[in-house]
Design a protein around this motif. Structure first.
Motif, short mmCIF file in Angstrom:
data_model
loop_
_atom_site.label_atom_id
_atom_site.label_comp_id
_atom_site.label_asym_id
_atom_site.label_seq_id
_atom_site.Cartn_x
_atom_site.Cartn_y
_atom_site.Cartn_z
N TYR A 117 19.72 4.40 -4.63
CA TYR A 117 18.34 4.89 -4.53
C TYR A 117 18.12 5.64 -3.21
O TYR A 117 17.34 6.59 -3.14
CB TYR A 117 17.34 3.75 -4.65
N GLN A 118 18.80 5.19 -2.15
CA GLN A 118 18.68 5.90 -0.88
C GLN A 118 19.24 7.31 -0.99
O GLN A 118 18.64 8.28 -0.49
CB GLN A 118 19.42 5.13 0.22
N HIS A 119 20.35 7.47 -1.68
CA HIS A 119 20.93 8.80 -1.91
C HIS A 119 20.00 9.64 -2.77
O HIS A 119 19.84 10.84 -2.52
CB HIS A 119 22.30 8.65 -2.57
N TRP A 120 19.38 9.03 -3.77
CA TRP A 120 18.44 9.77 -4.62
C TRP A 120 17.30 10.34 -3.79
O TRP A 120 16.89 11.49 -4.00
CB TRP A 120 17.88 8.84 -5.70
N GLN A 121 16.79 9.55 -2.86
CA GLN A 121 15.69 10.05 -2.02
C GLN A 121 16.13 11.24 -1.18
O GLN A 121 15.37 12.20 -1.00
CB GLN A 121 15.19 8.93 -1.10
N LYS A 122 17.35 11.22 -0.70
CA LYS A 122 17.83 12.30 0.16
C LYS A 122 18.19 13.55 -0.62
O LYS A 122 17.87 14.68 -0.19
CB LYS A 122 19.07 11.83 0.94
N GLN A 123 18.85 13.39 -1.77
CA GLN A 123 19.41 14.53 -2.48
C GLN A 123 18.64 14.95 -3.73
O GLN A 123 18.85 16.06 -4.23
CB GLN A 123 20.87 14.21 -2.88
N GLU A 207 -0.15 5.20 -9.55
CA GLU A 207 -1.53 5.06 -9.12
C GLU A 207 -1.66 5.34 -7.62
O GLU A 207 -2.60 6.02 -7.18
CB GLU A 207 -2.03 3.66 -9.45
N GLN A 208 -0.73 4.79 -6.84
CA GLN A 208 -0.77 5.00 -5.40
C GLN A 208 -0.57 6.47 -5.05
O GLN A 208 -1.24 7.01 -4.15
CB GLN A 208 0.30 4.15 -4.72
N MET A 209 0.35 7.12 -5.75
CA MET A 209 0.63 8.53 -5.48
C MET A 209 -0.59 9.38 -5.79
O MET A 209 -0.97 10.28 -5.01
CB MET A 209 1.83 8.98 -6.31
N ILE A 210 -1.22 9.14 -6.93
CA ILE A 210 -2.42 9.90 -7.29
C ILE A 210 -3.50 9.71 -6.24
O ILE A 210 -4.16 10.67 -5.79
CB ILE A 210 -2.93 9.49 -8.68
N ASP A 211 -3.70 8.47 -5.81
CA ASP A 211 -4.74 8.17 -4.81
C ASP A 211 -4.47 8.91 -3.51
O ASP A 211 -5.38 9.53 -2.93
CB ASP A 211 -4.78 6.66 -4.57
N SER A 241 8.23 1.80 -8.24
CA SER A 241 7.98 0.88 -7.13
C SER A 241 9.22 0.60 -6.29
O SER A 241 9.08 0.14 -5.16
CB SER A 241 7.41 -0.44 -7.66
N LEU A 242 10.41 0.86 -6.81
CA LEU A 242 11.62 0.53 -6.06
C LEU A 242 12.16 1.73 -5.28
O LEU A 242 12.48 1.59 -4.11
CB LEU A 242 12.69 -0.01 -7.01
N PHE A 243 12.30 2.89 -5.93
CA PHE A 243 12.81 4.05 -5.16
C PHE A 243 11.69 4.91 -4.61
O PHE A 243 11.96 5.91 -3.93
CB PHE A 243 13.83 4.86 -5.95
N GLY A 244 10.46 4.57 -4.87
CA GLY A 244 9.34 5.29 -4.28
C GLY A 244 9.12 6.65 -4.90
O GLY A 244 8.60 6.76 -6.01
N VAL A 245 9.54 7.70 -4.19
CA VAL A 245 9.32 9.09 -4.61
C VAL A 245 10.65 9.83 -4.53
O VAL A 245 11.29 9.85 -3.48
CB VAL A 245 8.28 9.80 -3.73
N VAL A 246 11.06 10.44 -5.64
CA VAL A 246 12.35 11.14 -5.71
C VAL A 246 12.15 12.52 -6.34
O VAL A 246 11.50 12.64 -7.38
CB VAL A 246 13.38 10.33 -6.52
N THR A 262 7.33 15.50 -0.37
CA THR A 262 7.78 14.20 -0.88
C THR A 262 8.24 13.27 0.24
O THR A 262 7.95 12.07 0.21
CB THR A 262 8.91 14.38 -1.92
N SER A 263 8.95 13.79 1.23
CA SER A 263 9.42 12.93 2.32
C SER A 263 8.24 12.35 3.10
O SER A 263 8.27 11.19 3.52
CB SER A 263 10.36 13.70 3.24
N ARG A 264 7.20 13.15 3.27
CA ARG A 264 6.03 12.67 4.00
C ARG A 264 5.32 11.56 3.21
O ARG A 264 4.91 10.55 3.78
CB ARG A 264 5.06 13.82 4.26
N PHE A 265 5.22 11.73 1.91
CA PHE A 265 4.56 10.70 1.11
C PHE A 265 5.39 9.42 1.07
O PHE A 265 4.83 8.32 0.98
CB PHE A 265 4.28 11.21 -0.30
N ARG A 266 6.71 9.53 1.16
CA ARG A 266 7.52 8.31 1.24
C ARG A 266 7.18 7.54 2.51
O ARG A 266 7.15 6.30 2.52
CB ARG A 266 9.01 8.66 1.19
N GLN A 267 6.94 8.27 3.60
CA GLN A 267 6.57 7.62 4.85
C GLN A 267 5.17 7.01 4.74
O GLN A 267 4.95 5.85 5.14
CB GLN A 267 6.61 8.64 6.00
N VAL A 268 4.25 7.75 4.20
CA VAL A 268 2.87 7.28 4.08
C VAL A 268 2.78 6.03 3.22
O VAL A 268 2.04 5.08 3.51
CB VAL A 268 1.97 8.40 3.50
N LEU A 269 3.58 6.01 2.14
CA LEU A 269 3.56 4.87 1.22
C LEU A 269 4.52 3.75 1.61
O LEU A 269 4.61 2.75 0.90
CB LEU A 269 3.92 5.36 -0.19
#
Length: 275
Positions: A117-123, A207-211, A241-246, A262-269
């Motif tokens: 999942y960490q690789h998915w977020q990066k690539q 729901e969190q992303m939309i908000d 809920s596990l990999f967040g945003v990809v 997307t990277s910014r929203f991963r930080q925010v969430l």
């Protein structure tokens, strides 16, 4: 690491309606990382969705202090893990008719988060269209219920080379989700996510992303989406809920660039797995 009604390695009756009929719901939650304040991310939202789903199914349930305390204790012991909470209507006799009163079975388990999942977020990842479609049933749409045979069949199909997950449509040809996540399309700054009114799961991370998108001033629309609508999108991303945003790089013949936000929203969430 499994607890049944808060008893470690507890047993489940063979007459449990979750086993017999998939009569129940579940949540897959992520615990905070070691560098964060201990806890379950978005716990209140997960419990609220579980309670709402139980109400829709006619199951009398509300999280008590003891269960919440167990979840928080596990989150402290196992940072950056997955906690799965399964609720069934409890025991019942042979036959579909549900008992008037529910003696709910609560099953809690702890799991590691997949390393990829960490690789998915990066690539980012690529999706292929699944040949298996989701049935349309508005009475169940949105819920994370225990009837997951459609997803089992979808995951049984061997993935196409260089793809990491399936794009799933319903039987009327509408885009619903990936096999494990909700989908968002970005077109000219406008965010579109498939409406979850007849099939699919409305995830807590969705729901969190939309908000947060709305708070940031983005226009967000949940509406019916056809497969061809994907081709006009500039960016596609998925959430759970596990990999967040990809980010999604390709879906079949469609190609997309990664969205700069997307990277910014991963930080925010608080769902960035890079640290």
């Amino acid at each position: 690491m499994v607890w049944v009604n808060q008893i470690e390695q507890g047993t489940i009756s063979p007459f449990d309606r979750g086993l017999a009929y998939g009569d129940g719901v579940f949540a897959t939650m992520r615990t905070a990382g070691a560098h964060q304040t201990a806890g379950v991310l978005f716990l209140d939202w997960h419990l609220q969705r579980l309670q709402q789903s139980c109400q829709r199914l006619g199951i009398q349930w509300q999280a008590n202090d003891s269960l919440i305390g167990q979840l928080l204790s596990l989150a402290e012991r196992y940072p950056e893990h997955c906690i799965k909470l399964v609720l069934t209507r409890g025991q019942g006799g042979r036959g579909y008719q549900a008992p008037v009163l529910s003696d709910v079975t609560e099953i809690v388990s702890v799991h590691t988060i997949p390393e990829h999942y960490q690789h998915w977020q990066k690539q980012g990842i690529s999706l292929a269209s699944s040949p298996i479609k989701l049935g349309r049933q508005p009475l169940l749409a949105g819920m994370k219920h225990l009837n997951r045979l459609e997803q089992v069949l979808i995951k049984t199909q061997p993935l196409i080379a260089n793809c990491q997950d399936w794009l799933v449509l319903d039987t009327d040809g509408y885009v619903i989700e990936s096999s494990m996540a909700n989908l968002f399309a970005v077109k000219e700054g406008h965010i579109i996510t498939p409406a979850i009114t007849h099939a699919g799961v409305s995830g807590v991370m969705r729901e969190q992303m939309i908000d947060h998108l709305l708070k940031d001033g983005f226009a967000v629309t949940a509406k019916a989406m056809r497969y061809d609508d994907l081709g006009s999108a500039e960016h596609i991303f998925i959430t759970n809920s596990l990999f967040g945003v990809v980010d999604i790089n390709t879906i079949d013949q469609f190609q997309f660039s990664r969205w700069t936000h997307t990277s910014r929203f991963r930080q925010v969430l608080s769902v960035d797995l890079s640290s």
